[in-house]
Motif scaffolding. Structure first.
Motif, PDB file in Angstrom:
ATOM      1  N   ARG A 129       7.077  -2.700  -6.549  1.00 20.62           N
ATOM      2  CA  ARG A 129       5.901  -1.960  -6.178  1.00 20.62           C
ATOM      3  C   ARG A 129       6.013  -0.527  -6.925  1.00 20.62           C
ATOM      4  O   ARG A 129       4.970  -0.308  -7.432  1.00 20.62           O
ATOM      5  N   GLU A 158       1.143   2.685  -3.545  1.00 21.64           N
ATOM      6  CA  GLU A 158      -0.185   3.095  -3.952  1.00 21.64           C
ATOM      7  C   GLU A 158      -0.299   4.743  -3.415  1.00 21.64           C
ATOM      8  O   GLU A 158      -0.825   5.565  -3.944  1.00 21.64           O
ATOM      9  N   ALA A 159      -0.142   4.700  -2.013  1.00 23.44           N
ATOM     10  CA  ALA A 159      -0.370   6.145  -1.243  1.00 23.44           C
ATOM     11  C   ALA A 159       0.466   7.278  -1.852  1.00 23.44           C
ATOM     12  O   ALA A 159       0.214   8.419  -2.064  1.00 23.44           O
ATOM     13  N   GLY A 161       0.801  -1.262  -0.018  1.00 20.99           N
ATOM     14  CA  GLY A 161       0.020   0.155   0.045  1.00 20.99           C
ATOM     15  C   GLY A 161       0.992   1.395  -0.072  1.00 20.99           C
ATOM     16  O   GLY A 161       0.319   2.404  -0.172  1.00 20.99           O
ATOM     17  N   LEU A 189       3.682   0.742 -10.368  1.00 16.28           N
ATOM     18  CA  LEU A 189       2.709   1.872 -10.291  1.00 16.28           C
ATOM     19  C   LEU A 189       3.270   3.095 -10.978  1.00 16.28           C
ATOM     20  O   LEU A 189       2.339   3.918 -11.660  1.00 16.28           O
ATOM     21  N   GLY A 233      -0.155   7.756  -5.817  1.00 11.92           N
ATOM     22  CA  GLY A 233      -1.441   8.299  -5.968  1.00 11.92           C
ATOM     23  C   GLY A 233      -1.412   9.740  -5.353  1.00 11.92           C
ATOM     24  O   GLY A 233      -2.175  10.602  -6.056  1.00 11.92           O
TER      25      GLY A 233
END
Length: 263
Positions: free
Chosen positions: A122, A73-74, A70, A126, A77
């Motif tokens: 990761r 993503e954080a 995560g 992304l 994002g």
């Protein structure tokens, strides 16, 4: 030299201090908007504010532990929400604990894998999409000179960071058609908390003072000293900019001449 970074959006991991902070500051000084992350919310917020004050760049701090699911993503994002695009990713994380092979159990290996290899997987996963949409980008992984010349007592780092090189070399080929360049920067002994801790550990193990252990280490470095974080950051900024447009899949050491291998 104009590196072509003005107005670009860069994400720098592990940027509350040390090499990550120096890289974020250098990119900001070149005109990039910088998103920085680390585990400590207070520390990363202070780091971002300091960079913004010193450079005038727009910064964004995100509290995230890159070894955790995560986190990518954080951070990615937040960058996309704030700036709408992503041009540069600098993967950086602290090193795993030192020690010989027999002292590390499965948990230590698993933690090192998540911190130093899976985190890169990761974040790259992304970052690739937005970079493709932007028409290109730069990924720079900060690893260690250990990927070219293993360091005694650092088996976790020697092993897991080498995996980053294999990943990067593969990604460099796969992402090249999209204008995304992927390179690795390998610090030797740079004057950071990590190096100071390793030197202190060596001093304790060998019954030396810190200064004696430091002198012994520097005697094996042709330039005779530890590097400065900004010296590594200068190379990262170059690889993140437009002037590096024909460099991808490279692994470049910044070590004062420590590496004894030809390549």
């Amino acid at each position: 030299m104009d590196l072509g970074l003005k107005g670009k959006v860069a994400v720098v991991c592990g940027a509350s201090r040390g090499l990550g902070w120096a890289c974020a500051r250098e990119l900001a000084a070149e005109g990039a908007n910088v998103v920085v992350c680390s585990r400590d919310r207070e520390r990363i917020t202070e780091a971002a504010e300091k960079i913004e004050k010193e450079t005038g760049a727009i910064t964004l701090a995100v509290a995230a532990d890159v070894s955790r699911p995560g986190a990518a993503e954080a951070v990615i994002g937040a960058a996309l929400e704030r700036f709408g695009t992503l041009n540069v990713l600098v993967n950086n994380a602290g090193g795993p604990p030192p020690g010989a092979f027999e002292v590390h159990g499965d948990d230590a290996w698993r933690s090192a894998f998540e911190l130093n290899l899976l985190s890169v997987v990761r974040f790259c996963r992304l970052a690739a999409g937005p970079m493709k949409e932007a028409g290109g980008g730069r990924i720079v992984n900060i690893t260690s000179v250990a990927v070219k010349q293993p360091v005694d007592g650092l088996i976790l780092s020697n092993s897991l960071r080498a995996g980053v090189i294999g990943l990067a070399k593969t990604l460099a080929k796969e992402l090249a058609p999209h204008g995304i360049l992927v390179n690795n920067v390998c610090p030797g002994f740079i004057d950071t908390d990590r190096s100071q801790s390793l030197i202190s550990g060596r001093a304790q193990k060998e019954g030396l003072t810190y200064d004696q252990a430091l002198a012994g280490l520097c005697s094996g470095i042709p330039l005779g000293r530890l590097g400065r974080p900004e010296e590594l950051a200068a190379l990262v900024a170059f690889l993140a900019g437009e002037r590096s447009s024909y460099i991808t899949g490279a692994t470049i050491q910044v070590d004062g001449g420590l590496l004894k291998a030809l390549m």
